[in-house]
Design a protein around this motif. Structure first.
Motif, PDB file in Angstrom:
ATOM      1  N   ILE A  19       7.036  13.803   5.458  1.00 10.25           N
ATOM      2  CA  ILE A  19       7.673  12.700   4.746  1.00 10.25           C
ATOM      3  C   ILE A  19       7.472  12.891   3.250  1.00 10.25           C
ATOM      4  CG2 ILE A  19       5.602  11.249   5.017  1.00 10.25           C
ATOM      5  CD1 ILE A  19       7.476   8.808   4.925  1.00 10.25           C
ATOM      6  N   SER A  20       8.515  12.629   2.485  1.00 13.13           N
ATOM      7  CA  SER A  20       8.442  12.582   1.023  1.00 13.13           C
ATOM      8  C   SER A  20       8.938  11.202   0.618  1.00 13.13           C
ATOM      9  CB  SER A  20       9.324  13.653   0.385  1.00 13.13           C
ATOM     10  OG  SER A  20       9.098  14.913   0.968  1.00 13.13           O
ATOM     11  N   ILE A  21       8.424  10.688  -0.478  1.00 10.18           N
ATOM     12  CA  ILE A  21       8.853   9.374  -0.957  1.00 10.18           C
ATOM     13  C   ILE A  21       9.306   9.488  -2.398  1.00 10.18           C
ATOM     14  CG2 ILE A  21       8.185   6.977  -1.387  1.00 10.18           C
ATOM     15  CD1 ILE A  21       6.172   7.186   0.869  1.00 10.18           C
ATOM     16  N   VAL A  22      10.521   9.058  -2.636  1.00  6.05           N
ATOM     17  CA  VAL A  22      11.066   8.962  -3.990  1.00  6.05           C
ATOM     18  C   VAL A  22      11.327   7.492  -4.258  1.00  6.05           C
ATOM     19  CG1 VAL A  22      12.986   9.577  -5.510  1.00  6.05           C
ATOM     20  CG2 VAL A  22      12.138  11.233  -3.842  1.00  6.05           C
ATOM     21  N   VAL A  23      10.834   6.994  -5.387  1.00  6.11           N
ATOM     22  CA  VAL A  23      11.040   5.589  -5.729  1.00  6.11           C
ATOM     23  C   VAL A  23      11.880   5.512  -6.994  1.00  6.11           C
ATOM     24  CG1 VAL A  23       8.916   4.822  -4.610  1.00  6.11           C
ATOM     25  CG2 VAL A  23       8.868   5.495  -7.014  1.00  6.11           C
ATOM     26  N   TYR A  24      12.594   4.401  -7.132  1.00  5.98           N
ATOM     27  CA  TYR A  24      13.404   4.218  -8.338  1.00  5.98           C
ATOM     28  C   TYR A  24      13.525   2.732  -8.673  1.00  5.98           C
ATOM     29  CZ  TYR A  24      17.329   2.713  -5.396  1.00  5.98           C
ATOM     30  OH  TYR A  24      18.128   2.036  -4.520  1.00  5.98           O
ATOM     31  N   SER A  25      13.487   2.488  -9.961  1.00  5.49           N
ATOM     32  CA  SER A  25      13.875   1.191 -10.513  1.00  5.49           C
ATOM     33  C   SER A  25      14.702   1.531 -11.736  1.00  5.49           C
ATOM     34  CB  SER A  25      12.647   0.330 -10.822  1.00  5.49           C
ATOM     35  OG  SER A  25      11.714   1.036 -11.628  1.00  5.49           O
ATOM     36  N   GLU A  26      14.095   1.421 -12.935  1.00  7.13           N
ATOM     37  CA  GLU A  26      14.819   1.878 -14.126  1.00  7.13           C
ATOM     38  C   GLU A  26      14.852   3.403 -14.174  1.00  7.13           C
ATOM     39  OE1 GLU A  26      13.005   0.063 -17.472  1.00  7.13           O
ATOM     40  OE2 GLU A  26      13.667  -1.964 -16.961  1.00  7.13           O
ATOM     41  N   LYS A  27      13.791   4.036 -13.660  1.00  7.05           N
ATOM     42  CA  LYS A  27      13.714   5.494 -13.590  1.00  7.05           C
ATOM     43  C   LYS A  27      13.388   5.899 -12.157  1.00  7.05           C
ATOM     44  CE  LYS A  27      12.194   6.217 -18.375  1.00  7.05           C
ATOM     45  NZ  LYS A  27      11.151   6.798 -19.262  1.00  7.05           N
ATOM     46  N   ALA A  28      13.594   7.165 -11.879  1.00  8.87           N
ATOM     47  CA  ALA A  28      13.282   7.700 -10.553  1.00  8.87           C
ATOM     48  C   ALA A  28      12.115   8.669 -10.657  1.00  8.87           C
ATOM     49  CB  ALA A  28      14.499   8.413  -9.960  1.00  8.87           C
ATOM     50  N   LYS A  29      11.265   8.687  -9.631  1.00  7.79           N
ATOM     51  CA  LYS A  29      10.161   9.659  -9.615  1.00  7.79           C
ATOM     52  C   LYS A  29       9.772   9.957  -8.173  1.00  7.79           C
ATOM     53  CE  LYS A  29       6.283   6.407  -9.848  1.00  7.79           C
ATOM     54  NZ  LYS A  29       5.035   6.054 -10.580  1.00  7.79           N
ATOM     55  N   VAL A  30       9.158  11.114  -7.994  1.00 10.47           N
ATOM     56  CA  VAL A  30       8.655  11.499  -6.673  1.00 10.47           C
ATOM     57  C   VAL A  30       7.263  10.897  -6.532  1.00 10.47           C
ATOM     58  CG1 VAL A  30       8.076  13.392  -5.126  1.00 10.47           C
ATOM     59  CG2 VAL A  30       9.994  13.635  -6.715  1.00 10.47           C
ATOM     60  N   ALA A  31       7.155   9.892  -5.676  1.00 11.35           N
ATOM     61  CA  ALA A  31       5.864   9.243  -5.479  1.00 11.35           C
ATOM     62  C   ALA A  31       4.977  10.019  -4.522  1.00 11.35           C
ATOM     63  CB  ALA A  31       6.069   7.822  -4.958  1.00 11.35           C
ATOM     64  N   LEU A  32       5.613  10.716  -3.560  1.00  7.51           N
ATOM     65  CA  LEU A  32       4.855  11.496  -2.579  1.00  7.51           C
ATOM     66  C   LEU A  32       5.576  12.803  -2.316  1.00  7.51           C
ATOM     67  CD1 LEU A  32       2.515  11.631  -0.478  1.00  7.51           C
ATOM     68  CD2 LEU A  32       4.111  10.631   1.179  1.00  7.51           C
ATOM     69  N   GLN A  33       4.928  13.905  -2.668  1.00  8.04           N
ATOM     70  CA  GLN A  33       5.479  15.215  -2.354  1.00  8.04           C
ATOM     71  C   GLN A  33       5.437  15.417  -0.837  1.00  8.04           C
ATOM     72  OE1 GLN A  33       6.968  17.230  -4.331  1.00  8.04           O
ATOM     73  NE2 GLN A  33       6.385  16.523  -6.377  1.00  8.04           N
ATOM     74  N   PRO A  34       6.217  16.371  -0.296  1.00  6.89           N
ATOM     75  CA  PRO A  34       6.251  16.551   1.157  1.00  6.89           C
ATOM     76  C   PRO A  34       4.857  16.615   1.769  1.00  6.89           C
ATOM     77  CG  PRO A  34       7.853  17.964   0.099  1.00  6.89           C
ATOM     78  CD  PRO A  34       7.066  17.331  -1.003  1.00  6.89           C
ATOM     79  N   THR A  35       4.600  15.719   2.701  1.00 10.39           N
ATOM     80  CA  THR A  35       3.269  15.551   3.286  1.00 10.39           C
ATOM     81  C   THR A  35       3.403  15.323   4.778  1.00 10.39           C
ATOM     82  OG1 THR A  35       2.491  14.510   1.233  1.00 10.39           O
ATOM     83  CG2 THR A  35       1.151  14.150   3.202  1.00 10.39           C
ATOM     84  N   SER A  36       2.481  15.886   5.540  1.00  6.01           N
ATOM     85  CA  SER A  36       2.487  15.646   6.980  1.00  6.01           C
ATOM     86  C   SER A  36       2.287  14.159   7.248  1.00  6.01           C
ATOM     87  CB  SER A  36       1.378  16.441   7.658  1.00  6.01           C
ATOM     88  OG  SER A  36       1.200  16.005   8.988  1.00  6.01           O
ATOM     89  N   PHE A  37       3.036  13.640   8.210  1.00  9.24           N
ATOM     90  CA  PHE A  37       2.880  12.243   8.604  1.00  9.24           C
ATOM     91  C   PHE A  37       1.452  11.953   9.052  1.00  9.24           C
ATOM     92  CE2 PHE A  37       7.498  11.605   8.774  1.00  9.24           C
ATOM     93  CZ  PHE A  37       7.602  10.251   8.488  1.00  9.24           C
ATOM     94  N   ARG A  38       0.769  12.982   9.539  1.00 17.11           N
ATOM     95  CA  ARG A  38      -0.581  12.756  10.056  1.00 17.11           C
ATOM     96  C   ARG A  38      -1.631  12.677   8.955  1.00 17.11           C
ATOM     97  NH1 ARG A  38      -0.483  12.619  15.481  1.00 17.11           N
ATOM     98  NH2 ARG A  38      -2.218  11.228  15.017  1.00 17.11           N
ATOM     99  N   ASP A  39      -1.243  12.970   7.722  1.00 18.01           N
ATOM    100  CA  ASP A  39      -2.151  12.769   6.593  1.00 18.01           C
ATOM    101  C   ASP A  39      -2.085  11.287   6.222  1.00 18.01           C
ATOM    102  OD1 ASP A  39      -3.779  12.981   4.420  1.00 18.01           O
ATOM    103  OD2 ASP A  39      -2.667  14.604   3.443  1.00 18.01           O
ATOM    104  N   GLU A  40      -2.574  10.468   7.148  1.00 18.74           N
ATOM    105  CA  GLU A  40      -2.310   9.041   7.097  1.00 18.74           C
ATOM    106  C   GLU A  40      -2.869   8.376   5.844  1.00 18.74           C
ATOM    107  OE1 GLU A  40      -3.269   6.952  10.654  1.00 18.74           O
ATOM    108  OE2 GLU A  40      -2.513   8.542  11.964  1.00 18.74           O
ATOM    109  N   GLU A  41      -4.066   8.743   5.441  1.00 17.55           N
ATOM    110  CA  GLU A  41      -4.682   8.070   4.299  1.00 17.55           C
ATOM    111  C   GLU A  41      -3.873   8.289   3.021  1.00 17.55           C
ATOM    112  OE1 GLU A  41      -6.997   6.223   6.571  1.00 17.55           O
ATOM    113  OE2 GLU A  41      -7.150   5.928   4.405  1.00 17.55           O
ATOM    114  N   LYS A  42      -3.386   9.512   2.836  1.00 12.03           N
ATOM    115  CA  LYS A  42      -2.590   9.825   1.654  1.00 12.03           C
ATOM    116  C   LYS A  42      -1.278   9.048   1.658  1.00 12.03           C
ATOM    117  CE  LYS A  42      -0.744  13.787  -0.913  1.00 12.03           C
ATOM    118  NZ  LYS A  42      -0.615  15.274  -0.928  1.00 12.03           N
TER     119      LYS A  42
END
Length: 838
Positions: free
Chosen positions: A700-723
């Protein structure tokens, strides 16, 4: 090659009163050994030149460099046998010395960087000298071989001429002499393709003759490897391969390597006669392209010859069954390129429809039509025709004619691929506004329909012939089990084709009756242990366990029955691969693969396999786009229905077994309007619930946007739950909305981490307006064609905005869902389970 034939025909031990002495034979073989060593040096030079030409020659952004693989060596002279042999050997050594000297000169030239002063002029000359020297060496090596053979015969007399090993080597030697390696392999100059087909037949004959001889097992295996190389070359000489000489070069190198390091090496090790000199390669720099043949020859539709075969008194022979089995295998081999063509052409059709609607092509990207994986199974066709001799003449005549029609349909389709590629790459479509392209598309559609009909007719006739023979062992558990599976597969076939007819008529109101499928599923499972009694169970982890395919067919038939019983209308647009029929065909094919696997595992009873079914194929036309708008919501509804039924097939909704690896990019709107309990907090909650069901390989990767866009989470295994949990907790809403920037960033992340065969999907979670301008439409559609899909989760957008968001999901070939608390988790699970593993 005449000289080699002389060597091979006469290099044996003759039964004479005064045979050649060991000293004399050793002296002759020493010449051959030295010549083989220098041939190896020529091969090394050729390989380094090939790498150099591909990677450095004429490339401006790197310094060209070349390394000569040959070092200065003292010229060793074998013991003198005769002045004539000494003279020919010295001529050969003179050429290898010149090759070594010229090769080293090319390396020195690059070390001195003289190419900066003469623009590689001297490199051109040295490469030309090397190719001429290689040809000269090859000729002088032939002269030496002929002289060695003559000397050996003079002393020993002619020997046996029926040595299969020597004849096999001679045939491979002769075939290689018909062409050479092209250093300039980016240009397609043509090669010995027609001769290849004849050579395959000779190699097959050699392999048959080697059975039961004293030839080493390694020699026979090497002959089989050579046959596979040639068959691979025959099948892979498709339009994409005809754009360069890479395939030709690879085949030349692979065949020469097998000839030298396996066949000749094995022969020389066991023979007590004259050794064979290893093959010395010939290479050139050819720059004149063979060009593309843009003519299209319509296939000849041979009228169907009805088969009348009376009931036979004895069971089918092994050879006759192999022949019948070959026809089914050939049909299934044609299924591969047909499925590829349907997928590629269907996607292209959507783009073509858009371009057809343009009034001007100014500043438009070039249309692209690439079907590089389309390969005609020529080898399988040839084998099928050859094996048909085991059948009655009238039967083989009809079946062969039908198989030839299927082959010729593929040949015309291949020709159309070449013409279509030329139309797009040259932008000819701009002159006639895609009229020719649509003419080709229409012809492809017609051919695919004919192929579908003809392969069914051929499969039906093959089965008719097979069933004319009585079973050899009707009480065998393999026979009883096969009968149960066959009846179920037949019921699946009948129901699937009923669904196809409904979709052709665009009316599924009548539905499909699946009661027979359900009854046969139950019967097959109830009778499993009585049917299979006596067949050993090897366990599910053993790929040869017969119980696995037996149980797989009823299991997958249940899923098929469910989808057919709840048949949904298809979209009025091009169906794409989310069309309900294509899912039904997929389940059907999984079941057929199980039946065919069971057939393969049966060694004591002949079980006829069945043929696979292609997806539905339609063309999109520009005038249909607006007309189809009222029903454009239907595909999303169909998809939701499909996923909703998943628990009935897989009781554990959260079980990921059997689904494709996920490359999921979550694109989250964190603008101020998402700060409501039913919006961002609800998304957080469903995401956290998802973590416990995902596999380590799912990303899973997470990209967030409001006024600007940024990569909040680089590609990470779903099992890296704490991260993942930390990033989810940090998604705090606030600010305005810049969805375009977020979308482009999300596609970049998805593309950079693309999983071949995986579920590559962006999930846009938003409640905001998303302007859908033409540039953004093309951007999303282009990525959808590259298997990166876009799903949209709507968290309470107003009606006008909601329509815009739904249009985005359609452009991205994804799903659209209005997210509510009671369905939020299920909607998210649907996305991670939206693609089955291949």
């Amino acid at each position: 090659m005449k000289l080699l034939l002389i060597v091979l025909l006469f290099a044996t031990t003759a039964c004479l009163s005064q045979p050649i002495t060991p000293v004399q034979k050793q002296a002759l073989n020493t010449y051959a050994a030295h010549a083989s060593q220098s041939a190896h040096e020529v091969d090394r030079v050729m390989n380094n030149l090939r790498y150099y030409y591909l990677n450095f020659y004429r490339i401006r952004y790197v310094d060209p460099r070349f390394t000569c693989p040959l070092q200065n060596q003292g010229e060793s002279q074998p013991p003198s046998f005769s002045p004539q042999l000494d003279e020919k050997y010295k001529a050969l050594q003179a050429d290898i010395a010149k090759i070594r000297q010229t090769c080293q000169a090319l390396e020195t030239y690059h070390k001195l960087k003289d190419f900066e002063r003469d623009n590689l002029a001297k490199a051109d000359q040295l490469i030309n000298d090397l190719q001429l020297l290689a040809k000269s060496y090859h000729k002088k090596q032939a002269d030496l071989s002929e002289a060695l053979a003559a000397a050996y015969i003079k002393l020993n007399g002619p020997g046996r001429t029926n040595d299969v090993m020597r004849q096999a080597i001679a045939d491979e030697y002769s075939f290689l002499d018909k062409w050479s390696l092209n250093l300039n392999e980016d240009v397609h100059t043509g090669w010995a393709y027609d001769e290849l087909k004849e050579s395959i037949s000779k190699t097959e004959t050699s392999i048959q003759k080697l059975q039961g001889t004293t030839a080493p097992g390694g020699f026979r295996e090497s002959m089989s490897d050579i046959l596979k190389i040639k068959q691979h070359a025959l099948n892979n000489y498709n339009p994409e391969a005809r754009k360069s000489d890479k395939l030709s070069n690879d085949v030349y190198s692979d065949l020469m390597s097998n000839l030298n390091e396996a066949l000749i090496a094995d022969y020389n090790e066991i023979t007590d006669g004259l050794h064979v000199i290893k093959y010395a390669p010939v290479f050139e720099v050819r720059k004149t392209s063979a060009g593309s043949n843009l003519s299209v020859k319509a296939f000849t539709d041979t009228p169907h010859i009805a088969i009348t075969l009376a009931k036979q008194k004895t069971a089918v022979t092994k050879n006759a069954f192999v022949s019948l089995n070959n026809y089914i295998s050939f049909i299934n081999e044609t299924f591969g390129p047909v499925e590829i063509l349907i997928k590629k052409t269907q996607n292209f059709s959507s783009t073509a429809a858009t371009y057809k609607g343009y009034t001007s092509f100014e500043r438009r990207d070039q249309l692209e039509y690439k079907v590089s994986e389309f390969k005609i199974p020529l080898t399988e066709y040839t084998q099928t025709i050859a094996a048909s001799a085991a059948l009655p003449a009238a039967v083989s005549k009809s079946l062969n004619a039908q198989a030839t029609v299927l082959l010729d349909i593929l040949k015309e389709l291949e020709q159309l691929i070449v013409v279509m590629d030329n139309e797009t790459s040259s932008r000819n479509y701009e002159k006639d506004h895609l009229d020719k392209i649509y003419g080709i598309l229409e012809r492809q559609k017609e051919l695919l329909l004919i192929w579908d009909e003809r392969k069914e007719q051929l499969a039906e006739d093959v089965r008719k012939v097979f069933e004319a023979y009585p079973p050899a062992t009707p009480t065998s558990p393999w026979y009883k089990s096969a009968q149960a599976l066959q009846q179920l597969a037949d019921a699946n076939h009948t129901a699937l084709f009923a669904a196809k007819e409904l979709y052709k008529a665009d009316d599924v109101s009548k539905g499909v009756v699946t009661t027979r499928i359900d009854s046969l599923i139950r019967r097959a499972l109830e009778d499993e242990f009585s049917n299979m009694k006596g067949i050993q169970r090897l366990g599910g982890y053993n790929g040869n366990d017969p119980y696995t395919p037996y149980e797989k067919l009823p299991q997958i038939s249940e899923a098929l029955s469910d989808r057919l019983a709840n048949i949904k209308p298809g979209s009025a647009r091009v169906p794409g691969f989310n069309h309900p029929y294509n899912e039904q065909a997929h389940y059907y094919n999984v079941g057929i693969n199980a039946l065919n696997k069971f057939s393969d595992l049966s060694k004591s009873v002949f079980i006829l396999p069945m043929v696979l079914q292609p997806p539905i194929f339609k063309l999109e036309y520009p005038e249909k786009k607006e007309a189809s708008k009222p029903v454009q919501e239907e595909p999303a509804k169909v998809e939701v229905a499909v996923i909703e039924t998943t628990p009935e097939v897989d009781p554990d909704l959260r079980n990921m077994q059997g689904y494709a690896i996920n490359n999921l990019v979550l694109l989250v709107d964190i603008s101020g309007s998402m700060n409501a309990p039913e919006k961002l907090p609800l998304l957080r909650e469903s995401l956290l619930g998802l973590l416990t069901m995902m596999r380590p390989e799912d990303q899973i990767s997470i990209v967030v946007y409001s006024e600007k866009a940024k990569v909040a989470l680089q590609p990470t295994s779903f099992r890296d739950e704490e991260k993942v949990k930390k990033i989810i907790a940090r998604m705090i809403p606030g600010g305005k909305t810049n969805g375009n920037a977020g979308l482009k960033m999300a596609y970049k992340v998805a593309n950079d981490n693309y999983k071949r065969g995986g579920n590559n999907r962006i999930i846009l979670a938003t409640d905001g307006e998303f302007p859908v301008n033409e540039e953004l439409q093309k951007f999303i559609a282009d990525y959808a064609r590259q298997d990166i899909l876009l799903t949209v989760f709507n968290y309470g957008a107003k009606d006008e905005t909601r329509a815009s968001l739904e249009e985005l999901s359609k452009l991205g070939h994804g799903h659209f869902a209005d997210i509510k608390k009671e369905t939020a988790e299920r909607d998210l699970i649907r996305e991670v389970k939206s693609k089955r593993a291949d």
